[in-house]
Write a protein that holds these residues in place. Structure first.
Motif, PDB file in Angstrom:
ATOM      1  N   HIS A 347      45.519  41.748  41.825  1.00  0.00           N
ATOM      2  CA  HIS A 347      44.982  42.973  42.416  1.00  0.00           C
ATOM      3  C   HIS A 347      45.696  43.341  43.704  1.00  0.00           C
ATOM      4  CE1 HIS A 347      42.042  41.552  45.641  1.00  0.00           C
ATOM      5  NE2 HIS A 347      42.152  40.419  44.976  1.00  0.00           N
ATOM      6  N   ASP A 357      44.537  37.943  50.911  1.00  0.00           N
ATOM      7  CA  ASP A 357      43.747  38.363  49.758  1.00  0.00           C
ATOM      8  C   ASP A 357      43.719  39.865  49.695  1.00  0.00           C
ATOM      9  OD1 ASP A 357      42.008  38.647  47.692  1.00  0.00           O
ATOM     10  OD2 ASP A 357      40.264  37.824  48.715  1.00  0.00           O
ATOM     11  N   GLU A 395      38.104  43.632  44.476  1.00  0.00           N
ATOM     12  CA  GLU A 395      37.155  43.092  45.450  1.00  0.00           C
ATOM     13  C   GLU A 395      35.709  43.530  45.190  1.00  0.00           C
ATOM     14  OE1 GLU A 395      37.536  40.708  47.237  1.00  0.00           O
ATOM     15  OE2 GLU A 395      39.656  40.485  47.682  1.00  0.00           O
ATOM     16  N   ASP A 423      45.997  35.716  42.459  1.00  0.00           N
ATOM     17  CA  ASP A 423      45.231  36.492  43.435  1.00  0.00           C
ATOM     18  C   ASP A 423      45.742  36.077  44.805  1.00  0.00           C
ATOM     19  OD1 ASP A 423      43.188  37.597  45.069  1.00  0.00           O
ATOM     20  OD2 ASP A 423      41.753  37.527  43.421  1.00  0.00           O
TER      21      ASP A 423
END
Ligand SMILES: [Zn+2]
Length: 749
Positions: A347, A357, A395, A423
């Motif tokens: 992502h 992240d 998220e 990730d």
């Protein structure tokens, strides 16, 4: 831990072993094919650059990039443009989803010594000073409200904590709970609080867990600073991931969307995340009994449970808007089997700047795409089609990957052979969770990729680290089980729960999946989901030199290329049969343990009733009786596992020496084997989760439960349901065996 010299020596010895492995056969290739493949991989490696990853990460993490922000869209456009420049066919797929953002937030202590929580994170580096476009700290998809109520501390807010609270004779009914992060998934905290009757939920980060109790706080060190706040989603993802208003988009196109009241995954009570700097004042104001020893954190206060004197006022109101998601999808068409797809995703959206992240993984994925594009420009084409995906909206609830997987579900079930996810990525050890059929592939790749700091293979490092961890006095059962798996030197691979974008692929569609990343020595945990997960922090504490970004690209790039180019798909099934056999044994032990516990509880109830009669002034709080445990018939599963063992061994043997001309038919069948492990009726109470071998636990969140239909039925003492899921799981394993038998026949002629 170990000294650097020691590590380097060990590394050199292991290196000598690893270089011998290069003559070894490669899963799914003949010897000439293996030679070509390794030559290709060497060219791939040469195209990877830590400097390029660094530059990309600095650019993409420069501004807040959560769903709906201008920089998220700019990053999507940048990613699209890069893929195209590297020679990929790329496009953007846009989905509209419900994405709440904060409208009003307030938290205050009411009473003699009032205090208003700051709820803010002051700048601590150049990036966190660029607050334009950043949202106030919040949790997405919690409830709304304006409540004033007594405050009560419930430790991590997990089921065991509520049992302990009951033993203290206390209840959260009508109160606002204050819980600390850790021990279980964030979303379970407000969910369980609501189920126990609480009217509000405050989640704070205790310094014991990721602050000064671990290390020096940022910016001096890596740990969570006084005002650092962990944002996150509380969507009920163990029930279903994706947009809460349009579930099963791909199964029922054009279906009307739900209202918020009808949604099964939105939570109900107002919830706010706060820093320990704010939490300290609330915890210090609590009265009542001193908290049990295991509940005490690292704040310099006496931890109390409260529930009477201290009252809090909590207000949470949200804007319930629709926001666009930008998934970027890029394709390198396959030469000989274009209708078999190898998919690789990570992502792109963060909570604020998202350096670790998710951009640590996203930028490595882009480096792979750059290198594959460069190979394609020199004339190489993969045999199968390679699809690279940059997901949006992970998220808040795996929104972008779920929307895409559902919208293309039919095609994916027919074409996808493997989904490879990453990730976050950090300095340290290779960590993998994967479908059992991919374990040999993952092991082979792990044996050939070298750790950038020690020179040892990343497999050997992971094995060594796990063995040491399993010997620690506080080692958990899961670690011990994985160490056992690694005892023969095989790369330890975890089970697939949830927590990243592989979930819709493996749990919903039944596509074999791998989730991987490096970590364990980087120190990003203290800024997780805060405004301090910045480029500055990541370069100092996450992956200095960006060499583990390159290691991730090397590892997942090999997985992609080998799956795309192997003559016979590199999936093997002996591990599937052996692992499931072990799990069935575990379930039998679980039934026996459940029976013992029921008997012990009966004794305790009787003893307490006796004690209460003798001394009525004591509040003994007897537990509820658990009820009798009937015999559970595992015979259908035992038979199915025995047959699967034979079918799997026959297939694996046939795949080593295939009949020329038999491979296409076999690959066609093997592509659908993981789907045979699913049941269209799904798991109890959560039909979206269809995989009968692994699922996120309904009460663990991210953590995996294996044979979940049967296991969770036993754990909750629903005996008829246990029998039903034994039958369903056995039937699924029967279907797997039938497919493997057909594939073996195709290979053997
Ligand atoms: Zn992430």
């Amino acid at each position: 831990m170990h000294s650097r010299t020691h590590r380097r020596l060990a590394g050199a010895a292991l290196l000598a072993l690893a270089s011998g492995a290069h003559a070894a056969p490669l899963l799914g290739f003949d010897s000439a094919g293996a030679r070509d493949e390794r030559a290709l991989e060497a060219r791939f490696d040469a195209a990877l650059s830590p400097g390029a990853i660094r530059e990309r990460l600095q650019r993409m993490a420069a501004e807040a990039n959560q769903v709906g922000s201008p920089h998220d869209k700019a990053n999507a456009e940048f990613t699209l443009e890069q893929f195209r420049a590297w020679g990929w066919e790329a496009h953007m797929e846009v989905f509209s989803v419900l994405y709440p953002t904060p409208r009003e937030e307030l938290l205050e202590l009411v009473g003699p010594d009032p205090f208003k929580a700051t709820l803010t994170e002051p700048p601590l580096d150049a990036t966190s000073a660029r607050t334009q476009g950043a949202l106030p700290a919040y949790v997405a998809y919690g409830g709304e409200g304006d409540v004033t109520a007594p405050l009560i501390y419930v430790n991590y807010g997990m089921p065991a904590d509520y049992e302990a609270l009951q033993r203290l004779g206390l209840s959260v009914k009508g109160k606002i709970v204050i819980v600390r992060y850790g021990a279980g998934w964030r979303g379970l905290k407000p969910k369980l609080a609501h189920e126990h009757g609480a009217v509000g939920c405050i989640i704070y980060s205790d310094p014991a867990d990721d602050g000064y109790g671990q290390n020096e706080a940022y910016p001096k060190g890596p740990s969570r600073p006084e005002r650092g706040i962990q944002r996150g989603s509380v969507l009920d993802m163990p029930v279903q991931s994706g947009d809460p208003l349009t579930p099963n988009l791909g199964d029922t196109p054009g279906a009307p969307s739900l209202t918020r009241e009808q949604s099964k995954t939105l939570l109900h009570i107002p919830t706010l995340p706060i820093s320990w700097g704010d939490a300290r004042r609330f915890l210090a104001a609590l009265d009542g009994p001193v908290a049990p020893k295991a509940w005490r954190g690292a704040l310099p206060i006496t931890y109390r449970v409260g529930g009477a004197g201290a009252r809090a006022h909590l207000v949470v109101q949200s804007n319930w808007d629709q926001k666009p998601l930008y998934d970027v999808i890029a394709t390198l068409p396959g030469k000989s089997s274009p209708n078999q797809w190898v998919i690789r995703g990570n992502h792109r959206d963060g909570w604020v700047y998202g350096a670790q992240d998710p951009l640590s993984g996203q930028t490595a994925l882009m480096e792979e795409a750059k290198a594959l594009g460069a190979l394609a420009k020199t004339g190489w084409r993969p045999a199968r089609t390679i699809v690279y995906a940059s997901w949006d909206g992970e998220e808040p609830g795996l929104l972008g990957s779920t929307a895409w997987a559902e919208a293309h579900g039919k095609e994916l079930k027919a074409k996808a052979v493997l989904y490879i996810n990453s990730d976050t990525n950090d300095r340290g050890f290779l960590g993998v969770e994967a479908s059992y059929s991919t374990r040999r592939l993952v092991d082979q790749v792990g044996a050939e990729v070298r750790d950038p700091e020690t020179g040892a293979s990343v497999r050997d490092r992971a094995v060594a680290a796990l063995r040491v961890r399993a010997l620690a006095p506080d080692a958990g059962e899961e670690i011990k089980a994985r160490a056992k798996q690694a005892a023969g030197g095989e790369l330890p691979v975890g089970d697939m729960g949830s927590g990243s974008d592989y979930t819709p692929f493996v749990q919903h569609l039944g596509i074999a999946s791998i989730d991987l990343g490096y970590g364990g020595e980087g120190q990003s945990g203290g800024v997780y989901h805060s405004a301090y997960d910045t480029f500055e922090h990541f370069e100092r504490f996450g992956d200095p030199g960006f060499v583990y970004g390159v290691a991730l690209a090397r590892t997942s790039g090999r997985l992609v290329m080998r799956a795309a180019d192997a003559d016979i798909l590199p999936l093997r099934f002996g591990n599937v049969a052996d692992t499931i056999a072990g799990e069935v044994d575990e379930l039998k032990k679980l039934v026996a343990a459940t029976r013992e516990r029921a008997v012990a509880t009966d004794r305790l109830v009787e003893a307490k009733a006796f004690a209460l009669a003798a001394d009525p002034t004591q509040s003994w709080g007897p537990p509820d009786r658990l009820g009798p445990v009937p015999a559970v018939d595992f015979a259908p599963l035992d038979a199915a596992v025995a047959r699967l063992g034979a079918s799997a061994r026959a297939y694996d043997a046939a795949a080593e020496a295939p009949r020329p001309g038999g491979t296409d038919a076999a690959n066609q069948i093997v592509q659908g084997v993981e789907q045979a492990m699913t049941d269209p009726r799904g798991l109890p109470g959560r039909p979206w989760y269809r995989h009968l071998i692994y699922a996120p636990g309904l009460l663990t969140g991210y953590g995996a439960k294996t044979l979940p239909g049967v296991r969770e039925a036993i754990e909750s003492r629903r005996w008829a349901e246990a029998a039903e899921y034994i039958a369903r799981t056995a039937a699924a394993l029967g279907a797997v065996s039938a497919k493997l038998d057909a594939a073996t026949k195709a290979l053997a002629g």
